[in-house]
Design an enzyme around this catalytic site. Structure first.
Site, short mmCIF file in Angstrom:
data_model
loop_
_atom_site.label_atom_id
_atom_site.label_comp_id
_atom_site.label_asym_id
_atom_site.label_seq_id
_atom_site.Cartn_x
_atom_site.Cartn_y
_atom_site.Cartn_z
N GLU A 196 9.33 -14.76 -0.96
CA GLU A 196 9.28 -13.42 -0.39
C GLU A 196 10.57 -13.04 0.32
O GLU A 196 11.04 -11.90 0.23
CB GLU A 196 8.09 -13.30 0.57
N HIS A 240 -4.91 -14.86 5.96
CA HIS A 240 -5.01 -13.95 4.80
C HIS A 240 -5.70 -12.64 5.18
O HIS A 240 -6.38 -12.03 4.35
CB HIS A 240 -5.80 -14.62 3.66
#
Ligand SMILES: Cc1ncc(C[n+]2csc(CCOP(=O)(O)OP(=O)(O)O)c2C)c(N)n1
Ligand SMILES: [Mg+2]
Lengths: 358, 318
Positions: free
Chosen positions: A59, A128
């Protein structure tokens, strides 16, 4: 006008942007796969070969690479299936993308859209599920939007793609299946404009993202009690539509802010402070409805008490509007019973068709 | 060799049967957390952990059940964690993606890709500073080496000659994305040798080969010779997350069938008599039944959402 889902609206916006502008590309882990980021990218890779692509699980580096592409003629759309993963790229977003235009004396801007999904479902747990809009909105140089309905998802995404600055585009997982009327073709919803989702004079509920849905439900229930709530759907977190919010509270003198993030140092804090600074008179102390200051626990037994709902909004609105404790208790009870009676209701499932794991 | 073979086979069989039991029960919707099963990859957990001592520590990822069990993590506490129960190894707060068992020196599994690699290196670092015995082992997938922090951690481990073993389970996929769409065509082990450490690629479906390689690495790491990197070639039989197989749309035709012929259990099972395997299965089944009934009977946690003591440790260094 026709009815489409929030996920389809996002898909359509990208398709239109890819069609009209050859400098647009879409990149992210899982973007071309069969599930297509909750349906938001399905079919695009086939329609636009070479411009809709997967990427390494990297990322930070990939965000820096997209910044490079953005300052040299491209308009990248990055996609992250979870907002939590973008923290790996916080340096590239905050130190590089957000500051590039400023730190070189306004020579090059960064037209970059980063889509991020706030996870909620079966026990996504602490890593998450985070809803970090406040973190990004804190950074000068970034714009942050959080559409709540399909039409805004499409119009705001097209606006974001056309914007010459980095825009953080946040989608709550419980919105993807939501349906609504969406205009065909190209249109923009300007960044920085809130939407009065329901007009009212008694109490202002400023809501972000999915909490707008909960706020509308609460507002419906309040009507039966003769209370007309004004629901302001923020749509943009930064820049913030101060005018619309202040004007509403000047009318109602009562303010509730409902956010999907944590309470402390969050969006609610900013909005309450902004309204107070504007000198608006509060008839009752303002209320922030948000996540408790705790990471998300996984156990299904804890989801119900962790996530705030329309019940919390309803209760606060009744209290702000001076209803007696016994009345509040009765209405809240009726409302809670009505929701939990809906077949398939569960605090860890967006809808009954959801069977996990995401 | 027979003794170690039996140990490896038993451990693999146990992991397989536990994962199969989870897959069987998962559709009942009582285990409500994302669950990543390791069926097909058991030889790596079994082979590496058989080369470790109790004092050695292990870290893992979202796909951690095998590593946790092979290092000696409590089965009851793991199943209870999947059910979100208060008796779970993380008190029901973590779920399948956040396993821990301090008694077994399994110090944590977390699902942010590559995030536990530097933590493992940090434990190895503290062991050397404190002159304590034991090495750190970190299991991770092929995608983890795409993250920068994996390399930052490896560089430091080599620089300081830290006692850490990096174990990369290369199953060729990150969710459904093939490695060829994410990495240049070269052995992952080359990345580690580029950092200046000894690296080796082994057949990850052969628990004996994994064990032999791990043993060799652990030997020199314990002797202060610095870190090592073991790349194990393997394959995930089920979907990335959840109890089903990936549909035909997600895998090239014949790939799964080919790898199923290379099942680590059937490969090794040939060494044992049917009766012997049956009695192993019986023993494991009993253990699994006990763990599931323990988990089901256990209470759910009750958490006060204002309780800061769950978020911050209260006491101060004395
Ligand atoms: C930083 C980060 N990015 C993305 C993800 C989403 N994600 C979860 S598991 C996974 C695949 C990881 O593949 P690999 O490391 O090879 O492990 P495997 O699942 O194959 O065991 C991805 C991309 C994540 N959890 N963390
Ligand atoms: Mg993999």
């Amino acid at each position: 006008m026709r009815t489409v889902t929030y996920a389809q609206a996002i898909n359509e916006a990208q398709e239109i942007a890819l069609t009209r502008d050859p400098s647009v590309f879409v990149i992210g882990e899982g973007v071309p796969d069969a599930k297509g980021i909750f349906g938001t990218t399905i079919g695009l890779a086939q329609k636009f070969p070479g411009r809709v692509m997967d990427m390494p699980v990297a990322e930070n580096g990939m965000t820096g690479i997209c910044v490079g592409a953005a300052i040299s003629g491209m308009r990248p759309i990055m996609v992250h299936a979870r907002m939590d993963f973008t923290l790996m790229s916080f340096d590239a977003i905050v130190n590089t993308a957000a500051k590039w235009y400023f730190m070189f004396g306004q020579k090059q801007s960064v037209p970059l859209v980063i889509r991020m999904v706030v996870g909620r479902g079966w026990g996504p747990g602490p890593q998450h599920s985070q809803s970090l809009q406040a973190l990004f909105a804190h950074i000068p140089g970034l714009k942050v939007v959080m559409p709540a309905v399909p039409a805004d998802a499409k119009g705001l995404l097209l606006s974001a793609i056309g914007d010459n600055n980095p825009v953080i585009f946040i989608e709550h997982r419980w919105l993807h299946a939501l349906t609504g009327d969406v205009p065909k073709g190209y249109y923009e919803v300007p960044i920085g404009n809130a939407r009065v989702a329901k007009a009212g004079r008694d109490v202002t509920i400023v809501a972000a993202s999915y909490m707008t849905i909960e706020a509308m439900r609460a507002a419906e229930a309040l009507l039966q009690e003769g209370i007309a709530a004004e629901v302001v759907d923020l749509r943009s977190i930064r820049p913030l539509d101060r005018n619309t919010i202040v004007k509403s509270v000047q009318k109602t003198h009562r303010l509730i802010v409902a956010d999907t993030g944590w309470k402390s140092f969050g969006i609610g804090a900013e909005i309450v402070a902004m309204v107070a600074e504007a000198g608006v008179h509060f008839a009752m102390p303002p209320v922030r409805i948000a996540l408790p200051d705790m990471p998300t626990p996984t156990s299904p037994a804890l989801a119900g008490s962790y996530y705030p709902t329309g019940i919390d909004i309803l209760r606060s609105a009744l209290v702000l509007c001076g209803r007696k404790q016994t009345v509040v208790a009765r209405i809240v009870k009726e409302y809670a019973a009505a929701i939990t009676e809906v077949p398939g209701f569960s605090p860890d499932q967006p809808d009954p068709t959801f069977t996990g794991p995401f | 060799m027979i003794k170690i073979d039996k140990k490896l086979f038993y451990e693999m069989l146990r992991i397989r049967m536990v994962e199969e039991a989870i897959a069987r029960e998962y559709p009942k919707q009582e285990m409500r957390c994302p669950t990543h099963l390791c069926i097909g990859q058991e030889a790596i957990a079994a082979g590496v952990c058989a080369a470790l001592k109790k004092e050695d520590v292990v870290f893992s990822t979202h796909r951690s059940h095998g590593h946790y069990l092979a290092k000696g993590g409590s089965l009851r506490a793991m199943i209870a964690e999947l059910y979100g129960k208060a008796t779970g190894c993380s008190e029901g707060i973590g779920g399948s993606m956040h396993l821990i068992d301090l008694d077994a020196n399994f110090l944590g599994a977390a699902p942010i890709v590559a995030s536990t690699i530097p933590v493992a290196v940090g434990v190895a670092f503290s062991r050397t500073m404190l002159k304590k015995p034991g090495i750190a082992v970190c299991f991770f997938g092929d995608a983890a080496v795409e993250e920068g922090i994996a390399h930052e951690a490896m560089n430091f481990a080599v620089l300081r000659k830290l006692p850490v073993l990096f174990v990369c389970e290369n199953n060729m996929y990150s969710t459904v994305t093939n490695i060829l769409d994410r990495q240049a065509r070269r052995p992952i082990a080359n990345l580690a040798s580029g950092h200046g450490m000894t690296a080796q690629t082994v057949d990850g479906q052969d628990s004996g080969a994994v064990y032999t390689a791990a043993n060799k690495f652990v030997g020199f790491i314990r002797n202060g010779k610095g870190p090592g990197f073991l790349e194990c070639l393997t394959y995930r039989f089920l979907e990335h997350c959840g109890p089903h197989e990936d549909g035909p749309a997600l895998r090239p035709a014949g790939e799964l069938a080919r790898w199923k012929k290379n099942d680590p259990l059937s490969r090794m099972g040939r060494l044992f008599k049917g009766k012997e395997i049956d009695s192993m299965k019986e023993k494991i089944s009993k253990e699994i039944r006990d763990a599931f009934s323990f988990a089901r009977k256990s209470p759910f946690p009750s958490v006060n959402r204002e309780d800061e003591r769950l978020v911050y440790k209260e006491d101060h260094q004395s």
